[in-house]
Motif scaffolding. Structure first.
Motif, PDB file in Angstrom:
ATOM      1  N   PHE A   1      -5.725  -1.549  -6.688  1.00  0.00           N
ATOM      2  CA  PHE A   1      -6.903  -0.953  -6.051  1.00  0.00           C
ATOM      3  C   PHE A   1      -6.504   0.490  -5.746  1.00  0.00           C
ATOM      4  N   LEU A   2      -6.975   1.417  -6.563  1.00  0.00           N
ATOM      5  CA  LEU A   2      -6.390   2.754  -6.627  1.00  0.00           C
ATOM      6  C   LEU A   2      -7.309   3.826  -6.057  1.00  0.00           C
ATOM      7  N   GLY A   3      -6.781   4.606  -5.129  1.00  0.00           N
ATOM      8  CA  GLY A   3      -7.534   5.725  -4.585  1.00  0.00           C
ATOM      9  C   GLY A   3      -7.728   6.802  -5.635  1.00  0.00           C
TER      10      GLY A   3
ATOM     11  N   SER B   1      -2.927   9.064  -7.421  1.00  0.00           N
ATOM     12  CA  SER B   1      -3.095   9.709  -6.123  1.00  0.00           C
ATOM     13  C   SER B   1      -2.055   9.161  -5.151  1.00  0.00           C
ATOM     14  N   GLY B   2      -2.153   9.583  -3.895  1.00  0.00           N
ATOM     15  CA  GLY B   2      -1.182   9.139  -2.901  1.00  0.00           C
ATOM     16  C   GLY B   2      -1.658   8.012  -2.020  1.00  0.00           C
ATOM     17  N   LEU B   3      -2.703   7.298  -2.441  1.00  0.00           N
ATOM     18  CA  LEU B   3      -3.185   6.134  -1.695  1.00  0.00           C
ATOM     19  C   LEU B   3      -3.569   5.043  -2.689  1.00  0.00           C
ATOM     20  N   ASN B   4      -2.747   4.022  -2.768  1.00  0.00           N
ATOM     21  CA  ASN B   4      -2.967   2.935  -3.718  1.00  0.00           C
ATOM     22  C   ASN B   4      -2.581   1.599  -3.092  1.00  0.00           C
ATOM     23  N   VAL B   5      -3.309   0.550  -3.464  1.00  0.00           N
ATOM     24  CA  VAL B   5      -3.010  -0.809  -3.009  1.00  0.00           C
ATOM     25  C   VAL B   5      -2.656  -1.643  -4.232  1.00  0.00           C
ATOM     26  N   ARG B   6      -1.494  -2.284  -4.189  1.00  0.00           N
ATOM     27  CA  ARG B   6      -1.068  -3.077  -5.343  1.00  0.00           C
ATOM     28  C   ARG B   6      -0.638  -4.471  -4.902  1.00  0.00           C
ATOM     29  N   ARG B   7      -1.072  -5.455  -5.673  1.00  0.00           N
ATOM     30  CA  ARG B   7      -0.632  -6.832  -5.430  1.00  0.00           C
ATOM     31  C   ARG B   7       0.847  -6.921  -5.803  1.00  0.00           C
ATOM     32  N   VAL B   8       1.649  -7.446  -4.910  1.00  0.00           N
ATOM     33  CA  VAL B   8       3.096  -7.415  -5.113  1.00  0.00           C
ATOM     34  C   VAL B   8       3.511  -8.156  -6.378  1.00  0.00           C
TER      35      VAL B   8
ATOM     36  N   PHE C   1      -9.918  -4.954  -1.680  1.00  0.00           N
ATOM     37  CA  PHE C   1      -8.702  -4.809  -2.475  1.00  0.00           C
ATOM     38  C   PHE C   1      -8.153  -6.157  -2.936  1.00  0.00           C
ATOM     39  N   GLN C   2      -8.480  -7.235  -2.212  1.00  0.00           N
ATOM     40  CA  GLN C   2      -7.936  -8.543  -2.558  1.00  0.00           C
ATOM     41  C   GLN C   2      -8.466  -9.084  -3.883  1.00  0.00           C
TER      42      GLN C   2
ATOM     43  N   ILE D   1       0.848  -1.186   0.000  1.00  0.00           N
ATOM     44  CA  ILE D   1       0.000   0.000   0.000  1.00  0.00           C
ATOM     45  C   ILE D   1       0.881   1.231   0.000  1.00  0.00           C
ATOM     46  N   THR D   2       0.684   2.106  -0.981  1.00  0.00           N
ATOM     47  CA  THR D   2       1.389   3.384  -1.007  1.00  0.00           C
ATOM     48  C   THR D   2       0.547   4.422  -0.279  1.00  0.00           C
ATOM     49  N   PHE D   3       1.160   5.089   0.700  1.00  0.00           N
ATOM     50  CA  PHE D   3       0.473   6.135   1.455  1.00  0.00           C
ATOM     51  C   PHE D   3       1.468   7.294   1.606  1.00  0.00           C
TER      52      PHE D   3
END
Length: 244
Positions: free
Chosen positions: A123-125, A165-172, A117-118, A95-97
């Motif tokens: 999964f992008l803010g 944006s500055g909040l994103n969830v990415r599968r590694v 998000f799974q 997660i990028t924050f």
């Protein structure tokens, strides 16, 4: 089974804001995210000292680890550092924050608890989702971003509500392809990663967030960045092999 989640906080010259960010992140249950990785991009202010104080004063929440880049790698370069770390240490999602305190930790906690998000690779803010809230966001900046989002959607034939944006969830495993290492390290990295994901037919979903601007100093060169985005979109349409 609960996935292993890393929260990545890119930081650059944000000594006042990073204190607030790391304090707010204490509200994230350790059961939902096991570690916070702060990557400092050779800040010239007291950002590193502020992070070290936060580590020593931490009372709850995920453990904090600080990594200092030996040179300014750009925002994209810091992302690559975090992605490599996540892959090496067995994390499932990164997660990028951002460390400039524009995103809302409440959104992050809500996303983690929902588990939605799974279902996705990315999964992008989105600051411009119809349900998003923007505080002190200028109409000029809003208009420019909406225009770029619209153009990007037309070019890619995919509905894009935020190019980064500055909040994103990415599968590694979705961001460890060697070709991602060759993407430029500048502020357009998020856009290029999105275009890469679209070419690879990875799953993408945008979700609403709260975004605020108080005492942040933007490092973006807006006009130059806009031109670069237009060039990348043209390449996406005319040279699709460069994103596959």
């Amino acid at each position: 089974m609960q996935p292993n989640i890393l929260i990545f906080v890119p930081a650059f010259n944000c000594e006042r804001q990073i204190v607030r960010v790391l304090k707010a992140l204490q509200s994230v249950p350790e059961s939902l995210a096991s570690q916070i990785l702060v990557v400092d991009n050779l800040s010239s202010d007291e950002t590193v000292a502020a992070v070290n104080r936060a580590i020593s004063e931490r009372k709850k929440g995920p453990a904090i680890l600080l990594k200092e880049n030996s040179k300014n790698l750009g925002l994209g370069g810091s992302h690559k550092v975090a992605f490599r770390y996540a892959a090496t240490h067995g994390f499932d999602f990164c997660i990028t924050f951002h460390g400039d305190d524009q995103a809302d930790v409440g959104d992050l906690v809500r996303v983690l608890k929902s588990g939605e998000f799974q279902k996705y690779d990315h999964f992008l803010g989105s600051r411009f989702h119809k349900e998003s809230v923007r505080e002190r966001y200028s109409y000029m900046r809003l208009g420019g971003n909406l225009a770029l989002n619209c153009l990007a959607s037309l070019v890619t034939r995919f509905s894009i509500s935020d190019l980064g944006s500055g909040l994103n969830v990415r599968r590694v495993r979705a961001v460890t392809d060697p070709r991602i290492e060759r993407l430029p390290n500048d502020l357009t990295f998020d856009v290029l990663l999105l275009l890469y994901a679209l070419r690879k037919k990875q799953s993408i979903h945008f979700f609403p967030i709260t975004w605020r601007h108080t005492d942040q100093k933007s490092n973006a060169r807006v006009f130059r960045q806009g031109v670069q985005l237009l060039v990348h979109l043209a390449r996406y349409r005319l040279r699709p092999e460069s994103f596959a």
